[in-house]
Design an enzyme around this catalytic site. Sequence first.
Site, PDB file in Angstrom:
ATOM      1  N   LEU A   1      -0.162   9.920  11.704  1.00  0.00           N
ATOM      2  CA  LEU A   1       0.565  10.785  11.474  1.00  0.00           C
ATOM      3  C   LEU A   1      -1.567  12.319  10.024  1.00  0.00           C
ATOM      4  CD1 LEU A   1      -0.030  10.916   7.663  1.00  0.00           C
ATOM      5  CD2 LEU A   1       1.236   9.057   8.337  1.00  0.00           C
TER       6      LEU A   1
ATOM      7  N   CYS B   1     -10.541   9.828   6.996  1.00  0.00           N
ATOM      8  CA  CYS B   1     -10.726   8.448   8.455  1.00  0.00           C
ATOM      9  C   CYS B   1     -11.971   9.182   9.362  1.00  0.00           C
ATOM     10  CB  CYS B   1      -9.415   8.013   8.497  1.00  0.00           C
ATOM     11  SG  CYS B   1      -7.990   7.802   7.589  1.00  0.00           S
ATOM     12  N   PHE B   2     -11.906  10.148   9.327  1.00  0.00           N
ATOM     13  CA  PHE B   2     -12.840  10.838  10.832  1.00  0.00           C
ATOM     14  C   PHE B   2     -14.729   9.565  10.731  1.00  0.00           C
ATOM     15  CE2 PHE B   2     -10.718  14.699  12.737  1.00  0.00           C
ATOM     16  CZ  PHE B   2      -9.085  13.986  12.911  1.00  0.00           C
TER      17      PHE B   2
ATOM     18  N   LEU C   1     -10.743  13.017  18.802  1.00  0.00           N
ATOM     19  CA  LEU C   1     -10.192  14.070  17.900  1.00  0.00           C
ATOM     20  C   LEU C   1     -12.320  14.383  17.169  1.00  0.00           C
ATOM     21  CD1 LEU C   1      -7.295  13.377  16.189  1.00  0.00           C
ATOM     22  CD2 LEU C   1      -7.150  14.897  18.037  1.00  0.00           C
TER      23      LEU C   1
ATOM     24  N   GLU D   1      -0.904   4.037  12.861  1.00  0.00           N
ATOM     25  CA  GLU D   1      -1.298   5.543  12.314  1.00  0.00           C
ATOM     26  C   GLU D   1      -1.720   6.619  12.919  1.00  0.00           C
ATOM     27  OE1 GLU D   1       2.445   5.620  10.810  1.00  0.00           O
ATOM     28  OE2 GLU D   1       1.762   7.932  11.451  1.00  0.00           O
TER      29      GLU D   1
ATOM     30  N   GLY E   1       0.480  -1.107   0.317  1.00  0.00           N
ATOM     31  CA  GLY E   1      -0.269   0.027  -0.141  1.00  0.00           C
ATOM     32  C   GLY E   1       0.701   1.293  -0.387  1.00  0.00           C
TER      33      GLY E   1
ATOM     34  N   ASN F   1      -6.056   0.026   2.241  1.00  0.00           N
ATOM     35  CA  ASN F   1      -7.571   1.126   2.067  1.00  0.00           C
ATOM     36  C   ASN F   1      -7.828  -0.043   3.107  1.00  0.00           C
ATOM     37  OD1 ASN F   1      -6.417   0.596  -0.166  1.00  0.00           O
ATOM     38  ND2 ASN F   1      -9.039   0.781  -0.991  1.00  0.00           N
TER      39      ASN F   1
HETATM   40  P1  NAD Z   1      -4.838   5.074   0.251  1.00  0.00           P
HETATM   41  O1  NAD Z   1      -5.707   4.844  -0.208  1.00  0.00           O
HETATM   42  O2  NAD Z   1      -4.132   6.470  -0.159  1.00  0.00           O
HETATM   43  O3  NAD Z   1      -3.518   4.166  -0.098  1.00  0.00           O
HETATM   44  C1  NAD Z   1      -4.165   2.781  -0.184  1.00  0.00           C
HETATM   45  C2  NAD Z   1      -3.299   1.641  -0.794  1.00  0.00           C
HETATM   46  O4  NAD Z   1      -3.052   0.670  -0.587  1.00  0.00           O
HETATM   47  C3  NAD Z   1      -3.607   2.117  -2.339  1.00  0.00           C
HETATM   48  O5  NAD Z   1      -2.786   2.913  -3.355  1.00  0.00           O
HETATM   49  C4  NAD Z   1      -4.163   0.975  -3.092  1.00  0.00           C
HETATM   50  O6  NAD Z   1      -3.708   0.556  -4.190  1.00  0.00           O
HETATM   51  C5  NAD Z   1      -3.123  -0.220  -2.501  1.00  0.00           C
HETATM   52  N1  NAD Z   1      -3.583  -1.906  -2.313  1.00  0.00           N
HETATM   53  C6  NAD Z   1      -4.714  -2.143  -1.462  1.00  0.00           C
HETATM   54  N2  NAD Z   1      -4.218  -3.183  -1.805  1.00  0.00           N
HETATM   55  C7  NAD Z   1      -3.903  -3.810  -2.135  1.00  0.00           C
HETATM   56  C8  NAD Z   1      -3.015  -4.677  -2.880  1.00  0.00           C
HETATM   57  N3  NAD Z   1      -3.814  -6.027  -2.045  1.00  0.00           N
HETATM   58  N4  NAD Z   1      -2.068  -4.864  -2.859  1.00  0.00           N
HETATM   59  C9  NAD Z   1      -1.161  -3.451  -3.383  1.00  0.00           C
HETATM   60  N5  NAD Z   1      -1.579  -2.779  -2.968  1.00  0.00           N
HETATM   61  C10 NAD Z   1      -2.962  -2.278  -2.632  1.00  0.00           C
HETATM   62  O7  NAD Z   1      -5.387   5.118   1.641  1.00  0.00           O
HETATM   63  P2  NAD Z   1      -4.619   6.410   2.630  1.00  0.00           P
HETATM   64  O8  NAD Z   1      -4.547   6.754   2.978  1.00  0.00           O
HETATM   65  O9  NAD Z   1      -2.548   5.732   3.295  1.00  0.00           O
HETATM   66  O10 NAD Z   1      -4.672   4.909   4.592  1.00  0.00           O
HETATM   67  C11 NAD Z   1      -4.419   3.851   4.674  1.00  0.00           C
HETATM   68  C12 NAD Z   1      -4.900   2.972   5.976  1.00  0.00           C
HETATM   69  O11 NAD Z   1      -3.889   4.324   6.583  1.00  0.00           O
HETATM   70  C13 NAD Z   1      -6.124   3.132   5.987  1.00  0.00           C
HETATM   71  O12 NAD Z   1      -6.390   2.302   6.841  1.00  0.00           O
HETATM   72  C14 NAD Z   1      -6.173   4.668   6.944  1.00  0.00           C
HETATM   73  O13 NAD Z   1      -7.558   4.519   7.970  1.00  0.00           O
HETATM   74  C15 NAD Z   1      -5.173   4.462   8.110  1.00  0.00           C
HETATM   75  N6  NAD Z   1      -5.086   5.916   8.154  1.00  0.00           N
HETATM   76  C16 NAD Z   1      -4.505   6.819   7.162  1.00  0.00           C
HETATM   77  C17 NAD Z   1      -4.220   8.188   7.791  1.00  0.00           C
HETATM   78  C18 NAD Z   1      -4.345   8.969   6.575  1.00  0.00           C
HETATM   79  O14 NAD Z   1      -3.388  10.624   7.018  1.00  0.00           O
HETATM   80  N7  NAD Z   1      -4.655   9.072   5.236  1.00  0.00           N
HETATM   81  C19 NAD Z   1      -4.055   8.440   8.930  1.00  0.00           C
HETATM   82  C20 NAD Z   1      -3.916   7.139   9.581  1.00  0.00           C
HETATM   83  C21 NAD Z   1      -4.296   5.760   9.232  1.00  0.00           C
HETATM   84  C1  UGA Z   2      -6.578  12.674  11.413  1.00  0.00           C
HETATM   85  C2  UGA Z   2      -5.865  12.655  12.685  1.00  0.00           C
HETATM   86  O1  UGA Z   2      -5.323  14.012  12.925  1.00  0.00           O
HETATM   87  C3  UGA Z   2      -4.706  11.817  12.531  1.00  0.00           C
HETATM   88  O2  UGA Z   2      -4.155  11.511  13.932  1.00  0.00           O
HETATM   89  C4  UGA Z   2      -5.228  10.655  11.891  1.00  0.00           C
HETATM   90  O3  UGA Z   2      -4.052   9.663  11.908  1.00  0.00           O
HETATM   91  C5  UGA Z   2      -6.158  10.271  11.213  1.00  0.00           C
HETATM   92  O4  UGA Z   2      -6.582  11.626  10.816  1.00  0.00           O
HETATM   93  C6  UGA Z   2      -5.734   9.411  10.370  1.00  0.00           C
HETATM   94  O5  UGA Z   2      -6.477   8.718  10.591  1.00  0.00           O
HETATM   95  O6  UGA Z   2      -6.764   9.268   9.323  1.00  0.00           O
HETATM   96  P1  UGA Z   2      -6.474  14.793   9.066  1.00  0.00           P
HETATM   97  O7  UGA Z   2      -7.330  13.702   8.433  1.00  0.00           O
HETATM   98  O8  UGA Z   2      -5.908  13.788   8.308  1.00  0.00           O
HETATM   99  O9  UGA Z   2      -5.769  13.931  10.367  1.00  0.00           O
HETATM  100  O10 UGA Z   2      -6.790  15.215  10.176  1.00  0.00           O
HETATM  101  P2  UGA Z   2      -6.544  16.442  10.886  1.00  0.00           P
HETATM  102  O11 UGA Z   2      -5.906  17.536  11.199  1.00  0.00           O
HETATM  103  O12 UGA Z   2      -7.461  15.543  12.176  1.00  0.00           O
HETATM  104  O13 UGA Z   2      -8.229  17.813  10.309  1.00  0.00           O
HETATM  105  C7  UGA Z   2      -8.941  16.784  10.220  1.00  0.00           C
HETATM  106  C8  UGA Z   2     -10.280  17.450   9.393  1.00  0.00           C
HETATM  107  O14 UGA Z   2     -10.973  18.721  11.124  1.00  0.00           O
HETATM  108  C9  UGA Z   2     -10.042  19.083   8.719  1.00  0.00           C
HETATM  109  O15 UGA Z   2     -11.184  18.696   7.782  1.00  0.00           O
HETATM  110  C10 UGA Z   2      -9.862  19.739   9.461  1.00  0.00           C
HETATM  111  O16 UGA Z   2      -9.728  20.784   8.450  1.00  0.00           O
HETATM  112  C11 UGA Z   2     -10.788  19.742  10.458  1.00  0.00           C
HETATM  113  N1  UGA Z   2     -10.632  20.139  11.731  1.00  0.00           N
HETATM  114  C12 UGA Z   2      -9.827  20.299  12.662  1.00  0.00           C
HETATM  115  C13 UGA Z   2     -11.441  21.346  12.483  1.00  0.00           C
HETATM  116  O17 UGA Z   2     -12.648  21.579  11.552  1.00  0.00           O
HETATM  117  N2  UGA Z   2     -11.087  21.781  13.486  1.00  0.00           N
HETATM  118  C14 UGA Z   2      -9.955  21.938  14.201  1.00  0.00           C
HETATM  119  O18 UGA Z   2      -9.901  22.115  15.145  1.00  0.00           O
HETATM  120  C15 UGA Z   2      -9.355  20.843  13.929  1.00  0.00           C
END
Ligand code: NAD
Ligand code: UGA
Length: 459
Positions: free
Chosen positions: A160, A273-274, A224, A158, A8, A87
Amino acid sequence: MANILCIGAGYVGGPTMAVIAKTCPEHRVVVVDANPARIAAWQSDRLPIYEPGLDEVVRAARGRNLFFSTEVDRHIAEADIIFVSVNTNTKTFGQGAGKAADLQYWEKAARQILENATSSKIVIEKSTLPVRTAEAMECILNSDSSHGIHFDILSNPEFLAEGSAIQDLEQPDRVLIGGRGTPSGQKAVQTIVDIYAHWVPRERIITTNLWSSELSKLTANAFLAQRISSINAISALCEKTEADVTEVAHAVGADSRIGPRFLQASVGFGGSCFRKDILNLVYLCEHYALPEVAAYWEQVIKMNDYQQERFVSNMVSAMFNTVAGKRIALFGAAFKANTGDTRESPALAVCRELLDEHADVILTDPYALENAAEDLGEQAAHVTFEPDPYAAAAGSHAIAVVTEWRQFAELDYEAIYRSMVKPAFIFDGRNLLDRRKLFGMGFNVYAIGKPPLTHFGAA
Ligand code: NAD
Ligand code: UGA
């Protein structure tokens, strides 16, 4: 030296592995993805995601000990440690549709690991997953003991946030690693602790049992998002009572038990994600027959939907109850500043509702127009995409600020005012702009959780 693989190459897999490769030069890190276009972009000078600082980190390690590839099977065979960062969107079909996490990509990845492994491995849940998913993964991966291969499953969620991913990865508040209490499980946990300990202080690396780790990730996101829904609920009350939500948030956040962060009232939270993680939590609570707990968390989502709808209703009623045929410049498409990501963006929710009202929508954003066009699908044909905010505003009846890009705060609003249809309106969905200054220029200003500043006399 270990062979580390990440399945991924998305918003999490790419940046996370780039930071591991940069800080652990002795390890070989390969990131694979089923999507060849995404891999080609990771190999190019134009990375597939916009993230401040990411280019430098990738440049430091790519070709040295960081590689991107589509050869999933071959790299599984070579790996000692496999992060799975695929994903886990909300299910759109069958049981739990609209709430439960769609685990098909995770399970497919696990089966691919099983098919191609020729040696024992540590397999790590990096994706956000329902609590007890690791149990199912253990069942699949350790289902055939005849070949003498053993898999240790760990959870390492994660935390981030997009837009600050590199900083969050390089200086995390904590790293969380969950594993089994068995000797083999504890050895696996220690292996991953040692990787993070290259750059994360040991006291910030938390180790727990598998289920606590899985559930902590969902809980952190729920907390959050709950803070945002809480302050957004108060913003609606502020608008009725002449209280100012920024002042309320400041006063409330000054209490050290509450703290000032994540209290910025807005048009609503977005991002990939939220919403999906809270829905997943709600589904889990329902599954475990805890309807009161499910309803409690579901309210966080309902309040967010209400806030987005309320923003558009306020626009329509302020603009004399119709926006049909009116040109409206939407400042922002990304779900937050400093990212090109438009997944679940409140900006696009507002855009869709304005289209339903037959408004003429011009969308401007420094980085997210391409993703916005893709996410809007067929509706994109009814939207004008304009990278220049001045051109977007010219001839408009209203501007709606829906993403808090710094660039939007630094524009020449005197010039913008002159170029707009009068009376000119600004709806600030992020409390980004100086509303009194704009009012002084002649704008009618509506900001979240603040009394409107209008030139319409007592009305
Ligand atoms: P994303 O959709 O950007 O990336 C996932 C990737 O996995 C895609 O490019 C897809 O093609 C690939 N994939 C799926 N199945 C596959 C397989 N069998 N082999 C090879 N590739 C494959 O998703 P993301 O935003 O990176 O999120 C990934 C996970 O992390 C989710 O569970 C999400 O909830 C979590 N997460 C995301 C964030 C964020 O900020 N986006 C932060 C923390 C946690
Ligand atoms: C969020 C979490 O902050 C990360 O810790 C987590 O890893 C991630 O989801 C995830 O699991 O995907 P992200 O969605 O990238 O990160 O961004 P945020 O900064 O949390 O903002 C989320 C949304 O809330 C945005 O639309 C932002 O504009 C909004 N927000 C944030 C508000 O409306 N008010 C605030 O005070 C803060």
